[in-house]
Design a protein around this motif. Structure first.
Motif, PDB file in Angstrom:
ATOM      1  N   ALA A  21       0.829  -1.206   0.000  1.00 49.94           N
ATOM      2  CA  ALA A  21       0.000   0.000   0.000  1.00 49.94           C
ATOM      3  C   ALA A  21       0.863   1.256   0.000  1.00 49.94           C
ATOM      4  N   THR A  22       0.377   2.293  -0.656  1.00 48.34           N
ATOM      5  CA  THR A  22       1.052   3.595  -0.631  1.00 48.34           C
ATOM      6  C   THR A  22       0.315   4.585   0.274  1.00 48.34           C
ATOM      7  N   LEU A  23      -0.805   4.145   0.832  1.00 48.69           N
ATOM      8  CA  LEU A  23      -1.604   5.005   1.704  1.00 48.69           C
ATOM      9  C   LEU A  23      -1.944   4.277   2.996  1.00 48.69           C
ATOM     10  N   ILE A  24      -1.670   4.926   4.132  1.00 47.01           N
ATOM     11  CA  ILE A  24      -2.021   4.377   5.437  1.00 47.01           C
ATOM     12  C   ILE A  24      -3.480   4.708   5.728  1.00 47.01           C
ATOM     13  N   GLN A  25      -4.269   3.709   6.028  1.00 46.30           N
ATOM     14  CA  GLN A  25      -5.670   3.925   6.380  1.00 46.30           C
ATOM     15  C   GLN A  25      -5.751   4.291   7.863  1.00 46.30           C
ATOM     16  N   THR A  26      -6.222   5.477   8.150  1.00 48.53           N
ATOM     17  CA  THR A  26      -6.316   5.931   9.536  1.00 48.53           C
ATOM     18  C   THR A  26      -7.515   6.853   9.709  1.00 48.53           C
ATOM     19  N   THR A  68       9.339  13.960  -4.722  1.00 45.70           N
ATOM     20  CA  THR A  68       8.122  14.440  -4.043  1.00 45.70           C
ATOM     21  C   THR A  68       7.615  13.477  -2.981  1.00 45.70           C
ATOM     22  N   SER A  69       8.367  12.439  -2.632  1.00 40.62           N
ATOM     23  CA  SER A  69       7.861  11.462  -1.651  1.00 40.62           C
ATOM     24  C   SER A  69       7.826  12.008  -0.230  1.00 40.62           C
ATOM     25  N   PHE A 182      14.768   3.514   5.198  1.00 39.42           N
ATOM     26  CA  PHE A 182      13.344   3.722   4.961  1.00 39.42           C
ATOM     27  C   PHE A 182      13.095   4.087   3.499  1.00 39.42           C
ATOM     28  N   PHE A 183      12.161   3.377   2.882  1.00 39.27           N
ATOM     29  CA  PHE A 183      11.715   3.709   1.536  1.00 39.27           C
ATOM     30  C   PHE A 183      10.332   4.337   1.640  1.00 39.27           C
ATOM     31  N   LEU A 184      10.202   5.585   1.220  1.00 40.76           N
ATOM     32  CA  LEU A 184       8.912   6.269   1.223  1.00 40.76           C
ATOM     33  C   LEU A 184       8.179   5.883  -0.064  1.00 40.76           C
ATOM     34  N   HIS A 185       7.186   5.039   0.092  1.00 39.40           N
ATOM     35  CA  HIS A 185       6.515   4.380  -1.036  1.00 39.40           C
ATOM     36  C   HIS A 185       5.349   5.240  -1.509  1.00 39.40           C
ATOM     37  N   LEU A 186       5.559   5.919  -2.609  1.00 35.41           N
ATOM     38  CA  LEU A 186       4.609   6.881  -3.160  1.00 35.41           C
ATOM     39  C   LEU A 186       3.938   6.296  -4.401  1.00 35.41           C
ATOM     40  N   SER A 187       2.663   6.611  -4.593  1.00 30.35           N
ATOM     41  CA  SER A 187       1.987   6.174  -5.811  1.00 30.35           C
ATOM     42  C   SER A 187       2.310   7.136  -6.953  1.00 30.35           C
ATOM     43  N   ASP A 246       1.707   8.321   0.640  1.00 30.82           N
ATOM     44  CA  ASP A 246       0.731   9.203  -0.001  1.00 30.82           C
ATOM     45  C   ASP A 246       0.147  10.222   0.969  1.00 30.82           C
ATOM     46  N   ASN A 247       0.058   9.864   2.241  1.00 32.50           N
ATOM     47  CA  ASN A 247      -0.379  10.795   3.293  1.00 32.50           C
ATOM     48  C   ASN A 247       0.859  11.176   4.090  1.00 32.50           C
ATOM     49  N   LYS A 248       1.332  12.410   3.917  1.00 33.56           N
ATOM     50  CA  LYS A 248       2.588  12.811   4.545  1.00 33.56           C
ATOM     51  C   LYS A 248       2.518  12.782   6.067  1.00 33.56           C
ATOM     52  N   ASP A 249       1.424  13.260   6.633  1.00 32.55           N
ATOM     53  CA  ASP A 249       1.313  13.309   8.099  1.00 32.55           C
ATOM     54  C   ASP A 249       1.363  11.905   8.693  1.00 32.55           C
ATOM     55  N   ALA A 250       0.627  10.982   8.091  1.00 31.37           N
ATOM     56  CA  ALA A 250       0.610   9.608   8.596  1.00 31.37           C
ATOM     57  C   ALA A 250       1.965   8.946   8.398  1.00 31.37           C
ATOM     58  N   ALA A 251       2.632   9.232   7.287  1.00 30.48           N
ATOM     59  CA  ALA A 251       3.945   8.645   7.020  1.00 30.48           C
ATOM     60  C   ALA A 251       4.960   9.098   8.061  1.00 30.48           C
ATOM     61  N   ARG A 252       4.904  10.364   8.457  1.00 30.74           N
ATOM     62  CA  ARG A 252       5.840  10.875   9.462  1.00 30.74           C
ATOM     63  C   ARG A 252       5.620  10.200  10.807  1.00 30.74           C
ATOM     64  N   VAL A 253       4.362  10.012  11.178  1.00 28.87           N
ATOM     65  CA  VAL A 253       4.063   9.354  12.448  1.00 28.87           C
ATOM     66  C   VAL A 253       4.550   7.910  12.422  1.00 28.87           C
ATOM     67  N   LEU A 254       4.296   7.204  11.342  1.00 28.84           N
ATOM     68  CA  LEU A 254       4.736   5.819  11.235  1.00 28.84           C
ATOM     69  C   LEU A 254       6.259   5.732  11.301  1.00 28.84           C
TER      70      LEU A 254
END
Length: 293
Positions: A21-26, A68-69, A182-187, A246-254
């Motif tokens: 997934a490229t998007l964290i569901q939260t 842009t990731s 860490f690989f920032l997985h962007l769509s 895909d969600n920068k805020d969620a990616a930073r928290v993770l």
């Protein structure tokens, strides 16, 4: 984002990036994510303070991802609670003339963290098996003895380079550096939207380069190279984590949750104790200082 299983994002067996997934569901709001990130940042900063005083471990964090990731903003937001003495960021771009006179890992050795500090590689030594693999003609600029033409940059060449990188990471780990990658997985669609924003918002125009579109046209090539690099080099001592970006805020928290969880595994990180002689004379030192009033 409660009860995150951080190990679920660690690469412990071969992966297919297309299946990740490229998007964290939260259900968390932007405000809640920002609050959680602040809490995590403070906890990580406290551990770094202990590490700085102790001087036993350094931490090397590698960040990779397509344009842009969100690498820059992640660094800015996650580490803003740090004492500035405790973290150094290195952004590795096209090698300079001096760097090309050395082996490709030379500049990365120079940037390794001191014990007690964090070094963040914003783009890393993996550029040497990513960009150069998509554009093998770049290898000719390294002036290697056994590479006379692009056809010499073959399967055996890449296998040797991956082994060198793994040896590099093993070496620094064995000498007191904690390595996390860490690989920032962007769509591809999210990248398109972010590139459009750079063009549409004047304050972000400076971030755009026509070269971004040339590299975007090679998206599938890069995905294959990232997947292969991650699968070949995610080890127990230097693991890769795939972060939905895909969600920068969620990616930073993770990212921060994973970093905190990894640092907590080191039970021997603690503030150094006072020398017994100093400890025995604390009352006398206090007396000397209070008598000056």
């Amino acid at each position: 984002m409660d009860n995150i299983n951080t190990d679920a994002y660690k690469v412990t067996q071969p992966i297919a990036l297309a299946a990740h997934a490229t998007l964290i569901q939260t259900d968390a709001t932007e405000e809640q994510l920002e609050q959680r990130l602040e809490e995590l940042g403070k906890k990580i900063a406290k551990i770094q303070e202990k590490m700085y005083a102790q001087g036993k471990y350094g931490v090397l964090i590698g960040l990779q991802g397509m344009d842009t990731s969100g690498k820059d903003s992640l660094i800015r937001e996650v580490f803003k609670e740090f004492n500035v003495r405790g973290v150094v960021v290195h952004s590795f771009k096209q090698p300079t003339e001096l760097e090309l006179k050395h082996d490709y890992l030379w500049r990365h050795y120079l940037a390794l963290p001191e014990r007690g500090k964090f070094a963040i590689f914003n783009r890393t030594h993996y550029e040497n098996v990513l960009v150069t693999r998509v554009h093998p003609e770049y290898i000719l600029g390294e002036n290697l003895p056994d590479v006379k033409q692009v056809s010499d940059v073959n399967t055996a060449f890449w296998a040797r380079r991956f082994a060198q990188i793994e040896n590099f990471e093993n070496h620094v780990v064995q000498n007191g550096t904690i390595v996390l990658k860490f690989f920032l997985h962007l769509s591809k669609e999210e990248q398109r939207q972010r590139l459009l924003r750079r063009l549409e918002e004047e304050k972000h125009n400076w971030k755009f380069s026509p070269g971004d579109l040339k590299e975007r046209a090679l998206w599938e090539d890069y995905q294959r190279c990232y997947e292969d690099a991650i699968n070949r080099t995610s080890t127990a001592v230097a693991p890769w984590y795939v972060i939905p970006a895909d969600n920068k805020d969620a990616a930073r928290v993770l990212f921060a949750e994973i970093l905190l969880a990894e640092l907590k595994k080191y039970k021997d990180i603690d503030e150094p104790e006072l020398d017994d002689k100093v400890k025995a004379n604390i009352a006398e030192y206090r007396k000397q200082l209070t008598s000056e009033q």
